[in-house]
Motif scaffolding. Sequence first.
Motif, PDB file in Angstrom:
ATOM      1  N   ALA A  44      11.700  17.444  15.655  1.00  0.00           N
ATOM      2  CA  ALA A  44      12.328  16.351  16.406  1.00  0.00           C
ATOM      3  C   ALA A  44      11.512  15.061  16.340  1.00  0.00           C
ATOM      4  N   SER A  45      10.184  15.183  16.375  1.00  0.00           N
ATOM      5  CA  SER A  45       9.325  13.994  16.347  1.00  0.00           C
ATOM      6  C   SER A  45       9.469  13.210  15.044  1.00  0.00           C
ATOM      7  N   ILE A  46       9.814  13.890  13.964  1.00  0.00           N
ATOM      8  CA  ILE A  46      10.027  13.243  12.669  1.00  0.00           C
ATOM      9  C   ILE A  46      11.479  12.782  12.550  1.00  0.00           C
ATOM     10  N   ALA A  47      12.424  13.613  12.945  1.00  0.00           N
ATOM     11  CA  ALA A  47      13.849  13.282  12.842  1.00  0.00           C
ATOM     12  C   ALA A  47      14.177  11.993  13.581  1.00  0.00           C
ATOM     13  N   GLN A  48      13.542  11.757  14.715  1.00  0.00           N
ATOM     14  CA  GLN A  48      13.841  10.545  15.486  1.00  0.00           C
ATOM     15  C   GLN A  48      13.333   9.276  14.806  1.00  0.00           C
ATOM     16  N   GLN A  49      12.485   9.424  13.785  1.00  0.00           N
ATOM     17  CA  GLN A  49      11.962   8.258  13.072  1.00  0.00           C
ATOM     18  C   GLN A  49      12.728   7.960  11.778  1.00  0.00           C
ATOM     19  N   ALA A  50      13.733   8.772  11.459  1.00  0.00           N
ATOM     20  CA  ALA A  50      14.537   8.544  10.254  1.00  0.00           C
ATOM     21  C   ALA A  50      15.173   7.162  10.319  1.00  0.00           C
ATOM     22  N   GLY A  51      15.071   6.413   9.223  1.00  0.00           N
ATOM     23  CA  GLY A  51      15.630   5.063   9.163  1.00  0.00           C
ATOM     24  C   GLY A  51      14.738   3.995   9.751  1.00  0.00           C
ATOM     25  N   GLU A  52      13.617   4.409  10.327  1.00  0.00           N
ATOM     26  CA  GLU A  52      12.680   3.475  10.952  1.00  0.00           C
ATOM     27  C   GLU A  52      11.567   3.089   9.981  1.00  0.00           C
ATOM     28  N   GLN A  53      10.919   1.968  10.259  1.00  0.00           N
ATOM     29  CA  GLN A  53       9.728   1.546   9.518  1.00  0.00           C
ATOM     30  C   GLN A  53       8.562   2.390  10.036  1.00  0.00           C
ATOM     31  N   VAL A  54       7.877   3.092   9.131  1.00  0.00           N
ATOM     32  CA  VAL A  54       6.769   3.965   9.520  1.00  0.00           C
ATOM     33  C   VAL A  54       5.542   3.667   8.667  1.00  0.00           C
ATOM     34  N   ASP A  55       4.378   4.034   9.174  1.00  0.00           N
ATOM     35  CA  ASP A  55       3.108   3.870   8.472  1.00  0.00           C
ATOM     36  C   ASP A  55       2.511   5.247   8.215  1.00  0.00           C
ATOM     37  N   ILE A  56       1.803   5.374   7.095  1.00  0.00           N
ATOM     38  CA  ILE A  56       1.136   6.643   6.786  1.00  0.00           C
ATOM     39  C   ILE A  56       0.002   6.398   5.795  1.00  0.00           C
ATOM     40  N   VAL A  57      -0.990   7.282   5.839  1.00  0.00           N
ATOM     41  CA  VAL A  57      -2.107   7.247   4.893  1.00  0.00           C
ATOM     42  C   VAL A  57      -2.009   8.494   4.015  1.00  0.00           C
ATOM     43  N   ILE A  99       7.931  -4.222  -4.999  1.00  0.00           N
ATOM     44  CA  ILE A  99       6.901  -5.091  -5.586  1.00  0.00           C
ATOM     45  C   ILE A  99       5.819  -4.316  -6.321  1.00  0.00           C
ATOM     46  N   GLY A 100       5.759  -3.029  -6.119  1.00  0.00           N
ATOM     47  CA  GLY A 100       4.733  -2.207  -6.771  1.00  0.00           C
ATOM     48  C   GLY A 100       3.474  -2.109  -5.941  1.00  0.00           C
ATOM     49  N   VAL A 101       2.831  -0.979  -6.047  1.00  0.00           N
ATOM     50  CA  VAL A 101       1.591  -0.684  -5.328  1.00  0.00           C
ATOM     51  C   VAL A 101       0.515  -0.405  -6.361  1.00  0.00           C
ATOM     52  N   GLU A 102      -0.637  -1.046  -6.217  1.00  0.00           N
ATOM     53  CA  GLU A 102      -1.755  -0.863  -7.145  1.00  0.00           C
ATOM     54  C   GLU A 102      -2.145   0.613  -7.214  1.00  0.00           C
ATOM     55  N   ALA A 103      -2.176   1.158  -8.431  1.00  0.00           N
ATOM     56  CA  ALA A 103      -2.544   2.558  -8.613  1.00  0.00           C
ATOM     57  C   ALA A 103      -3.962   2.798  -8.101  1.00  0.00           C
ATOM     58  N   SER A 104      -4.156   3.927  -7.424  1.00  0.00           N
ATOM     59  CA  SER A 104      -5.453   4.232  -6.823  1.00  0.00           C
ATOM     60  C   SER A 104      -5.609   5.734  -6.664  1.00  0.00           C
ATOM     61  N   ILE A 108      -4.537   5.541   0.426  1.00  0.00           N
ATOM     62  CA  ILE A 108      -3.919   4.244   0.684  1.00  0.00           C
ATOM     63  C   ILE A 108      -3.098   4.324   1.966  1.00  0.00           C
ATOM     64  N   LYS A 109      -2.963   3.192   2.617  1.00  0.00           N
ATOM     65  CA  LYS A 109      -2.162   3.093   3.840  1.00  0.00           C
ATOM     66  C   LYS A 109      -0.926   2.276   3.488  1.00  0.00           C
ATOM     67  N   GLY A 130      11.202   0.763   0.192  1.00  0.00           N
ATOM     68  CA  GLY A 130      10.702  -0.584   0.458  1.00  0.00           C
ATOM     69  C   GLY A 130       9.240  -0.583   0.860  1.00  0.00           C
ATOM     70  N   ALA A 131       8.472   0.316   0.271  1.00  0.00           N
ATOM     71  CA  ALA A 131       7.069   0.506   0.669  1.00  0.00           C
ATOM     72  C   ALA A 131       6.184  -0.655   0.241  1.00  0.00           C
ATOM     73  N   ILE A 132       5.240  -0.986   1.117  1.00  0.00           N
ATOM     74  CA  ILE A 132       4.188  -1.964   0.803  1.00  0.00           C
ATOM     75  C   ILE A 132       2.869  -1.440   1.336  1.00  0.00           C
ATOM     76  N   VAL A 133       1.771  -1.905   0.731  1.00  0.00           N
ATOM     77  CA  VAL A 133       0.443  -1.506   1.165  1.00  0.00           C
ATOM     78  C   VAL A 133       0.062  -2.273   2.427  1.00  0.00           C
ATOM     79  N   MET A 134      -0.565  -1.596   3.355  1.00  0.00           N
ATOM     80  CA  MET A 134      -1.059  -2.226   4.576  1.00  0.00           C
ATOM     81  C   MET A 134      -2.550  -2.482   4.419  1.00  0.00           C
ATOM     82  N   ASP A 135      -3.042  -3.497   5.089  1.00  0.00           N
ATOM     83  CA  ASP A 135      -4.486  -3.792   5.075  1.00  0.00           C
ATOM     84  C   ASP A 135      -5.230  -2.882   6.004  1.00  0.00           C
TER      85      ASP A 135
END
Length: 135
Positions: A44-57, A99-104, A108-109, A130-135
């Motif tokens: 449930a904790s994951i299902a409720q985030q479907a369609g939302e902007q999320v962050d992960i490492v 936009i692409g993410v620098e290979a590493s 990465i976050k 629509g992923a982008i790298v976070m600082d």
Amino acid sequence: INIISLDIHNYAALPELESGLAWRELMQATLDYQEDKLVASFPASIAQQAGEQVDIVGYMLPLDADTKQKHFLLTSAPPSCFYHIPGGPAGVIEVFSDIGVEASWSPIKITGELVLVESSKTGVIYQLEGAIVMD
């Protein structure tokens, strides 16, 4: 699908983001193998985030030779073999970036829109669009 336990490799734990997705929660998805596809049920904790902007490492598993990856896998542990995804289907996220993410090879976050794939022929049950790298 061959699932390798993360414990046997003694990988250092990835940092958990205070407001981000946690791999331990993602890995609580249950999987059912039906004929020619994988059917997933999500906590449930994951299902409720479907369609939302999320962050992960996580660790990048590049899918082509470009230095800027627009389509790659993010894994819960460093990839050691292209044919064995660390953590199995619940331990990987298919990532799409305009936009692409620098290979590493370092963690990465990233942030993007979470998509849950309930019925998968490829074994992927999580996607980030629509992923982008976070600082």
